[in-house]
Design a protein around this motif. Structure first.
Motif, PDB file in Angstrom:
ATOM      1  N   HIS A  53       0.827  -1.213   0.000  1.00  0.00           N
ATOM      2  CA  HIS A  53       0.000   0.000   0.000  1.00  0.00           C
ATOM      3  C   HIS A  53       0.857   1.257   0.000  1.00  0.00           C
ATOM      4  CE1 HIS A  53      -2.974   2.966   0.620  1.00  0.00           C
ATOM      5  NE2 HIS A  53      -2.761   3.132   1.906  1.00  0.00           N
ATOM      6  N   LEU A  61      -3.057   1.762  -3.314  1.00  0.00           N
ATOM      7  CA  LEU A  61      -4.456   2.072  -3.579  1.00  0.00           C
ATOM      8  C   LEU A  61      -4.599   2.840  -4.896  1.00  0.00           C
ATOM      9  CD1 LEU A  61      -7.250   1.736  -2.244  1.00  0.00           C
ATOM     10  CD2 LEU A  61      -6.957   4.019  -1.282  1.00  0.00           C
ATOM     11  N   MET A  80      -3.350  -6.895  -1.840  1.00  0.00           N
ATOM     12  CA  MET A  80      -2.733  -5.731  -1.223  1.00  0.00           C
ATOM     13  C   MET A  80      -2.057  -6.121   0.086  1.00  0.00           C
ATOM     14  SD  MET A  80      -4.246  -1.973  -0.150  1.00  0.00           S
ATOM     15  CE  MET A  80      -4.059  -1.346  -1.828  1.00  0.00           C
ATOM     16  N   SER A  82      -0.500  -4.554   3.550  1.00  0.00           N
ATOM     17  CA  SER A  82      -0.559  -3.317   4.321  1.00  0.00           C
ATOM     18  C   SER A  82      -0.615  -3.616   5.808  1.00  0.00           C
ATOM     19  CB  SER A  82      -1.784  -2.493   3.929  1.00  0.00           C
ATOM     20  OG  SER A  82      -1.885  -1.318   4.717  1.00  0.00           O
ATOM     21  N   ALA A  85      -5.075  -2.003   6.166  1.00  0.00           N
ATOM     22  CA  ALA A  85      -5.693  -1.808   4.857  1.00  0.00           C
ATOM     23  C   ALA A  85      -6.645  -0.625   4.890  1.00  0.00           C
ATOM     24  CB  ALA A  85      -6.455  -3.062   4.449  1.00  0.00           C
ATOM     25  N   ALA A  89      -9.848   0.094  -0.070  1.00  0.00           N
ATOM     26  CA  ALA A  89      -9.241  -1.033  -0.788  1.00  0.00           C
ATOM     27  C   ALA A  89     -10.219  -2.172  -0.970  1.00  0.00           C
ATOM     28  CB  ALA A  89      -8.007  -1.518  -0.041  1.00  0.00           C
ATOM     29  N   ARG A  90     -11.233  -2.228  -0.102  1.00  0.00           N
ATOM     30  CA  ARG A  90     -12.145  -3.365  -0.127  1.00  0.00           C
ATOM     31  C   ARG A  90     -12.814  -3.559  -1.477  1.00  0.00           C
ATOM     32  NH1 ARG A  90     -17.540  -4.327   3.570  1.00  0.00           N
ATOM     33  NH2 ARG A  90     -17.503  -6.585   3.555  1.00  0.00           N
ATOM     34  N   VAL A  93      -9.449  -4.452  -4.393  1.00  0.00           N
ATOM     35  CA  VAL A  93      -8.548  -5.596  -4.388  1.00  0.00           C
ATOM     36  C   VAL A  93      -9.302  -6.860  -3.983  1.00  0.00           C
ATOM     37  CG1 VAL A  93      -6.637  -4.060  -3.809  1.00  0.00           C
ATOM     38  CG2 VAL A  93      -7.734  -5.369  -1.992  1.00  0.00           C
ATOM     39  N   THR A  96      -6.639  -8.733   1.010  1.00  0.00           N
ATOM     40  CA  THR A  96      -5.690  -7.896   1.742  1.00  0.00           C
ATOM     41  C   THR A  96      -4.952  -8.778   2.732  1.00  0.00           C
ATOM     42  OG1 THR A  96      -7.419  -7.302   3.336  1.00  0.00           O
ATOM     43  CG2 THR A  96      -7.019  -5.770   1.525  1.00  0.00           C
ATOM     44  N   SER A  98      -2.090  -8.663   5.954  1.00  0.00           N
ATOM     45  CA  SER A  98      -1.467  -7.781   6.928  1.00  0.00           C
ATOM     46  C   SER A  98       0.052  -7.905   6.914  1.00  0.00           C
ATOM     47  CB  SER A  98      -1.958  -8.102   8.340  1.00  0.00           C
ATOM     48  OG  SER A  98      -3.338  -7.921   8.445  1.00  0.00           O
ATOM     49  N   GLU A 210     -12.217 -10.413   7.074  1.00  0.00           N
ATOM     50  CA  GLU A 210     -10.977 -10.655   6.353  1.00  0.00           C
ATOM     51  C   GLU A 210      -9.776 -10.848   7.268  1.00  0.00           C
ATOM     52  OE1 GLU A 210     -10.479  -7.760   3.252  1.00  0.00           O
ATOM     53  OE2 GLU A 210     -12.590  -7.873   2.674  1.00  0.00           O
ATOM     54  N   VAL A 212      -8.060  -8.727   9.065  1.00  0.00           N
ATOM     55  CA  VAL A 212      -7.034  -7.729   8.797  1.00  0.00           C
ATOM     56  C   VAL A 212      -7.366  -6.442   9.550  1.00  0.00           C
ATOM     57  CG1 VAL A 212      -6.443  -8.593   6.506  1.00  0.00           C
ATOM     58  CG2 VAL A 212      -8.251  -6.889   6.731  1.00  0.00           C
TER      59      VAL A 212
END
Length: 288
Positions: A53, A61, A80, A82, A85, A89-90, A93, A96, A98, A210, A212
């Motif tokens: 990111h 992004l 992604m 990050s 996040a 981004a949801r 991408v 995601t 971490s 997710e 994250v």
């Protein structure tokens, strides 16, 4: 063998990912900036894109937005990386992940997305399935049915405010339809009186679905959350949240802090929240 572009400004991480993905039989090209990533993507039309990111110039992004806006690249799956996040981004991408990065996690996600693309199917990212997972919901219900040490959880939330500098903090438990306040400090009165909010109002849904962290620097710039009551009515502008995992591995809730000023919550805030996760889970588990 698939073609993969890895955009990561940390050369050590870029080399590590290139190595582990190459060992899986994939062809990998790396880029150290967002602009270079776009050049490589346009040139190679890869089967998969992995974006850090935070990169110089264009962020991950920014790159994802341009990839999705281009007819030639919009269908390419994107991962992604990050520490937190961004909420935006949801919708851009597919997965995601971490930071700090676990190479095996990246490889597994890459192989799943590539397999789904090859079969013409959409890879399952967890999402709504995670929210309604029966074992996860049973774990949350177990915590909710214990006589909670509300005062201790509230003190914990107050300490989160001190550690992060944010005026509001909460320990949340997330069901399939609501986000329940287990302990809090400084939350808007209506949220405290209601005992929580519907899942569709809260970024904690993403955190749990997710697994994250989520960081919102300014909710006014978030298309997904700017007009939800949690932000629009309460005036919350800055938000950071990390997942709470039970000892069995279920994502049962979150630690979150927020402010009515934009920019208060940063990646440093997320790291502080990460450092307090184990203590929060321990306190929830022995409540009663």
């Amino acid at each position: 063998m698939a073609s993969i572009v890895v955009a990561e400004d940390d050369t050590d991480i870029a080399e590590l990912l290139a190595t582990v993905l190459s060992n899986e039989g994939h062809s990998v090209r790396t880029a150290l900036t967002g602009m270079k990533a776009l050049e490589v993507i346009a040139e190679s039309r890869p089967d998969l894109i992995i974006l850090d990111h935070h990169m110089p110039g264009l962020s991950g992004l920014d790159v994802a937005e341009r990839v999705r806006a281009d007819e030639a690249t919009k269908a390419i799956p994107v991962i992604m990386l990050s520490a937190a996040a961004p909420a935006a981004a949801r919708g851009l991408v597919d997965v995601t992940i971490s930071k700090p990065v676990r190479p095996r996690h990246v490889v597994d996600a890459a192989n799943e997305l590539l397999a789904a693309r090859g079969s013409g199917e959409q890879a399952a990212s967890g999402g709504a399935t995670q929210l309604v997972d029966v074992e996860r919901l049973l774990a949350v219900s177990d915590l909710l049915t214990r006589p909670a040490q509300a005062a201790a959880l509230d003190r914990f939330a107050e300490e989160l405010c001190r550690l992060t500098g944010a005026p509001m903090a909460a320990i949340m438990l997330v069901l399939n339809d609501s986000v329940v306040v287990a302990g809090s400090h400084g939350l808007p009165t209506w949220v405290q009186e209601a005992g929580g909010v519907p899942v569709e109002w809260s970024p904690d849904t993403i955190v749990v679905a997710e697994d994250v962290p989520v960081l919102i620097g300014d909710s006014a710039t978030s298309e997904e959350y700017a007009n939800t009551p949690l932000f629009a009515v309460s005036g919350i502008r800055s938000y950071a949240s990390v997942p709470l995992n039970s000892t069995e591995g279920h994502v049962v809730g979150t630690l979150c802090v927020m402010d009515d000023k934009p920019g208060t919550c940063t990646e440093d805030t997320v790291q502080v929240l990460h450092s307090q996760r184990a203590a929060a889970v321990n306190l929830l588990s022995r409540a009663g």
